[in-house]
Design a protein around this motif. Structure first.
Motif, PDB file in Angstrom:
ATOM      1  N   TRP A 129       0.850  -1.193   0.000  1.00  0.00           N
ATOM      2  CA  TRP A 129       0.000   0.000   0.000  1.00  0.00           C
ATOM      3  C   TRP A 129       0.885   1.242   0.000  1.00  0.00           C
ATOM      4  N   LYS A 130       0.562   2.180  -0.869  1.00  0.00           N
ATOM      5  CA  LYS A 130       1.342   3.421  -0.964  1.00  0.00           C
ATOM      6  C   LYS A 130       0.472   4.603  -0.546  1.00  0.00           C
ATOM      7  N   MET A 131       1.024   5.441   0.348  1.00  0.00           N
ATOM      8  CA  MET A 131       0.279   6.615   0.813  1.00  0.00           C
ATOM      9  C   MET A 131       0.124   7.622  -0.320  1.00  0.00           C
ATOM     10  N   ASN A 132      -1.066   8.203  -0.411  1.00  0.00           N
ATOM     11  CA  ASN A 132      -1.329   9.285  -1.355  1.00  0.00           C
ATOM     12  C   ASN A 132      -1.227  10.588  -0.555  1.00  0.00           C
TER      13      ASN A 132
ATOM     14  N   LYS B 152       7.205  12.621   2.689  1.00  0.00           N
ATOM     15  CA  LYS B 152       7.148  12.701   1.227  1.00  0.00           C
ATOM     16  C   LYS B 152       6.492  11.453   0.654  1.00  0.00           C
ATOM     17  N   SER B 153       6.779  10.309   1.282  1.00  0.00           N
ATOM     18  CA  SER B 153       6.172   9.062   0.829  1.00  0.00           C
ATOM     19  C   SER B 153       6.160   8.046   1.969  1.00  0.00           C
ATOM     20  N   ALA B 154       5.252   7.098   1.851  1.00  0.00           N
ATOM     21  CA  ALA B 154       5.185   5.986   2.808  1.00  0.00           C
ATOM     22  C   ALA B 154       4.591   4.789   2.079  1.00  0.00           C
ATOM     23  N   THR B 155       5.253   3.654   2.220  1.00  0.00           N
ATOM     24  CA  THR B 155       4.763   2.406   1.642  1.00  0.00           C
ATOM     25  C   THR B 155       4.680   1.368   2.751  1.00  0.00           C
TER      26      THR B 155
END
Length: 154
Positions: free
Chosen positions: A29-32, A45-48
């Motif tokens: 799952w990748k954070m939007n 900036k991002s989270a997976t």
């Protein structure tokens, strides 16, 4: 007899695979960031998040790039049985996590690390393509946390 045994073996594997695949949390799952809100900020900036299953255990891997560009990766193991298990935060600090299933698409976790105490409420969308996680509580500095993150199935 060999054919019956072999068929039962394959039927058992198929049933186990179906049960494992039926868990909607399992996957990557990748954070939007555009659809997520952080209070206090800044947002990463991002989270997976990658969830796998190892028997009764859930293995959660969190890969994050913070707002300042620092990358972290941490993996934790737990069961959704309402008991506390050891937890390692992205900071490297140790604590506990307690996770319980509310229903097939909903789970709630309590994470305690040092002075930080957070409740994470996660709901998988009916179509299985995303989940929303609300995180509330206090961080290590005693500040109130009220985050809502949208993760999409990768």
């Amino acid at each position: 007899m060999l054919t019956i045994t072999r068929n039962l073996f394959f039927a058992a594997i198929a049933a186990a695979s179906t049960l494992a695949a039926a868990d909607p949390f399992i996957g990557t799952w990748k954070m939007n960031p555009a659809k997520s809100k952080y209070n206090p900020g800044p947002a990463p900036k991002s989270a997976t998040m990658t969830y796998t299953q190892d028997g009764e255990w859930i293995v959660g891997k969190n890969d994050t790039v913070a707002a300042d560009g620092k990358s972290t990766s941490v993996t934790n193991r737990y069961k959704r049985d309402g008991h506390e298990y050891p937890f390692k935060a992205a900071s490297g600090d140790a604590g506990t996590i307690l996770v319980r299933s509310i229903d097939t698409n909903t789970a709630e976790a309590n994470v305690k690390v040092g002075k930080s105490s957070l409740t994470l409420h996660t709901v998988i969308a009916k179509d299985g393509k995303s989940f929303t996680r609300t995180t509330r509580g206090t961080d290590a500095e005693g500040k109130q946390v009220d985050n809502t993150m949208l993760f999409e199935n990768k």
